[in-house]
Scaffold this motif. Sequence first.
Motif, PDB file in Angstrom:
ATOM      1  N   TYR A 239       0.858  -1.187   0.000  1.00 14.85           N
ATOM      2  CA  TYR A 239       0.000   0.000   0.000  1.00 14.85           C
ATOM      3  C   TYR A 239       0.891   1.233   0.000  1.00 14.85           C
ATOM      4  N   ASN A 240       0.333   2.335  -0.477  1.00 14.33           N
ATOM      5  CA  ASN A 240       1.069   3.586  -0.512  1.00 14.33           C
ATOM      6  C   ASN A 240       0.050   4.696  -0.724  1.00 14.33           C
ATOM      7  N   ILE A 241       0.004   5.631   0.156  1.00  9.04           N
ATOM      8  CA  ILE A 241      -0.932   6.742   0.011  1.00  9.04           C
ATOM      9  C   ILE A 241      -0.237   8.037   0.402  1.00  9.04           C
ATOM     10  N   GLN A 242      -0.530   9.060  -0.332  1.00  5.06           N
ATOM     11  CA  GLN A 242      -0.043  10.409  -0.048  1.00  5.06           C
ATOM     12  C   GLN A 242      -1.269  11.267   0.315  1.00  5.06           C
ATOM     13  N   ASN A 243      -1.047  12.287   1.088  1.00  6.77           N
ATOM     14  CA  ASN A 243      -2.104  13.247   1.441  1.00  6.77           C
ATOM     15  C   ASN A 243      -3.264  12.606   2.192  1.00  6.77           C
ATOM     16  N   MET A 244      -2.968  11.698   3.085  1.00  4.40           N
ATOM     17  CA  MET A 244      -3.991  11.047   3.910  1.00  4.40           C
ATOM     18  C   MET A 244      -4.580  12.090   4.860  1.00  4.40           C
ATOM     19  N   LYS A 245      -5.881  12.015   5.053  1.00  3.41           N
ATOM     20  CA  LYS A 245      -6.550  12.928   5.988  1.00  3.41           C
ATOM     21  C   LYS A 245      -7.337  12.119   7.006  1.00  3.41           C
ATOM     22  N   PRO A 246      -7.707  12.707   8.152  1.00  2.66           N
ATOM     23  CA  PRO A 246      -8.464  11.962   9.163  1.00  2.66           C
ATOM     24  C   PRO A 246      -9.687  11.282   8.548  1.00  2.66           C
ATOM     25  N   GLY A 247      -9.852   9.990   8.884  1.00  7.24           N
ATOM     26  CA  GLY A 247     -10.976   9.193   8.381  1.00  7.24           C
ATOM     27  C   GLY A 247     -10.634   8.375   7.146  1.00  7.24           C
ATOM     28  N   ASP A 248      -9.487   8.635   6.500  1.00  7.08           N
ATOM     29  CA  ASP A 248      -9.094   7.893   5.292  1.00  7.08           C
ATOM     30  C   ASP A 248      -8.580   6.499   5.644  1.00  7.08           C
ATOM     31  N   THR A 249      -8.818   5.580   4.711  1.00  7.70           N
ATOM     32  CA  THR A 249      -8.287   4.219   4.805  1.00  7.70           C
ATOM     33  C   THR A 249      -7.651   3.881   3.472  1.00  7.70           C
ATOM     34  N   VAL A 250      -6.493   3.231   3.527  1.00  9.04           N
ATOM     35  CA  VAL A 250      -5.854   2.716   2.320  1.00  9.04           C
ATOM     36  C   VAL A 250      -5.787   1.196   2.461  1.00  9.04           C
ATOM     37  N   ASN A 251      -6.180   0.507   1.387  1.00  6.00           N
ATOM     38  CA  ASN A 251      -6.155  -0.959   1.367  1.00  6.00           C
ATOM     39  C   ASN A 251      -5.164  -1.431   0.316  1.00  6.00           C
TER      40      ASN A 251
ATOM     41  N   HIS B 274      -2.194 -17.807  -0.038  1.00  6.16           N
ATOM     42  CA  HIS B 274      -3.091 -16.990   0.780  1.00  6.16           C
ATOM     43  C   HIS B 274      -3.014 -15.555   0.279  1.00  6.16           C
ATOM     44  N   THR B 275      -4.147 -14.884   0.300  1.00  7.15           N
ATOM     45  CA  THR B 275      -4.199 -13.469  -0.059  1.00  7.15           C
ATOM     46  C   THR B 275      -4.489 -12.689   1.208  1.00  7.15           C
ATOM     47  N   TYR B 276      -3.676 -11.658   1.430  1.00  5.14           N
ATOM     48  CA  TYR B 276      -3.805 -10.825   2.628  1.00  5.14           C
ATOM     49  C   TYR B 276      -4.160  -9.409   2.226  1.00  5.14           C
ATOM     50  N   GLN B 277      -5.084  -8.827   2.978  1.00  7.27           N
ATOM     51  CA  GLN B 277      -5.431  -7.420   2.791  1.00  7.27           C
ATOM     52  C   GLN B 277      -4.875  -6.631   3.970  1.00  7.27           C
ATOM     53  N   PHE B 278      -4.140  -5.584   3.651  1.00  2.90           N
ATOM     54  CA  PHE B 278      -3.606  -4.663   4.644  1.00  2.90           C
ATOM     55  C   PHE B 278      -4.455  -3.403   4.566  1.00  2.90           C
ATOM     56  N   SER B 279      -5.055  -2.999   5.675  1.00  3.55           N
ATOM     57  CA  SER B 279      -5.866  -1.786   5.735  1.00  3.55           C
ATOM     58  C   SER B 279      -5.261  -0.850   6.774  1.00  3.55           C
ATOM     59  N   VAL B 280      -4.895   0.347   6.328  1.00  4.80           N
ATOM     60  CA  VAL B 280      -4.330   1.347   7.228  1.00  4.80           C
ATOM     61  C   VAL B 280      -5.316   2.511   7.292  1.00  4.80           C
ATOM     62  N   THR B 281      -5.703   2.872   8.522  1.00  3.61           N
ATOM     63  CA  THR B 281      -6.709   3.917   8.723  1.00  3.61           C
ATOM     64  C   THR B 281      -6.160   5.009   9.630  1.00  3.61           C
ATOM     65  N   LEU B 282      -6.348   6.270   9.209  1.00  5.48           N
ATOM     66  CA  LEU B 282      -6.054   7.412  10.067  1.00  5.48           C
ATOM     67  C   LEU B 282      -7.363   7.773  10.750  1.00  5.48           C
ATOM     68  N   ASP B 283      -7.396   7.614  12.051  1.00  7.82           N
ATOM     69  CA  ASP B 283      -8.611   7.855  12.832  1.00  7.82           C
ATOM     70  C   ASP B 283      -9.182   9.235  12.545  1.00  7.82           C
ATOM     71  N   SER B 284     -10.498   9.299  12.478  1.00 14.26           N
ATOM     72  CA  SER B 284     -11.171  10.573  12.177  1.00 14.26           C
ATOM     73  C   SER B 284     -10.954  11.611  13.275  1.00 14.26           C
ATOM     74  N   SER B 285     -10.498  11.207  14.452  1.00 15.69           N
ATOM     75  CA  SER B 285     -10.249  12.156  15.542  1.00 15.69           C
ATOM     76  C   SER B 285      -8.798  12.668  15.559  1.00 15.69           C
ATOM     77  N   ALA B 286      -8.011  12.332  14.522  1.00 16.37           N
ATOM     78  CA  ALA B 286      -6.623  12.812  14.457  1.00 16.37           C
ATOM     79  C   ALA B 286      -6.619  14.346  14.410  1.00 16.37           C
TER      80      ALA B 286
END
Length: 184
Positions: free
Chosen positions: A60-72, A142-154
């Motif tokens: 996974y790779n995300i730029q400009n993550m904001k509170p509440g965003d999730t990248v899978n 096996h297939t694995y899903q990685f989910s990274v979430t920035l909490d909406s209260s950040a």
Amino acid sequence: MNSKPTARRKILVSLATVLTAGALAVGSGASFVAATNNPGNDYKAGTLTQSNSLAGASIYNIQNMKPGDTVNGRVTVTNSGSLPANLKLTESGATNGFEAGKLKITITDVTVPASPVAVKNAVDYATVGAVDLGRWAANESHTYQFSVTLDSSATNASQGAVANATYTWDSTQDTTPTVVNQHF
């Protein structure tokens, strides 16, 4: 004179007896013979290899993550060798510059989409460590899903923050002895 023909006769009888015994000995040495063989008795060591659908690339790779965003991100790992193996996922070099407890990661085995299995469930980023994934048969995937979430209260404290990690999939030979009995 009579004694000479008798001596000659004795010699001839003795010689005939020896020749007959010799002929019988040679003739009686015959026997039945049979042979079979079992060719192609081969032994070959197994192999311990694995493949990774994203080998050398980010899951996974995300730029400009904001509170509440999730990248899978998803990755498929396969025990591509001929031997069973014990697999382990290890997170290394992990850093987390976000506010404590605000960046979470969940790792889920989604091999069977209808029955996903949580490997790590919403843990703080950079705390995954090492995870035993169990014994895999040869050619098991096996297939694995990685989910990274920035909490909406950040808060603003997470602005411009950076987090990263390296994930390594390790295969170790299964040391359970195998005994194969053939043709008993």
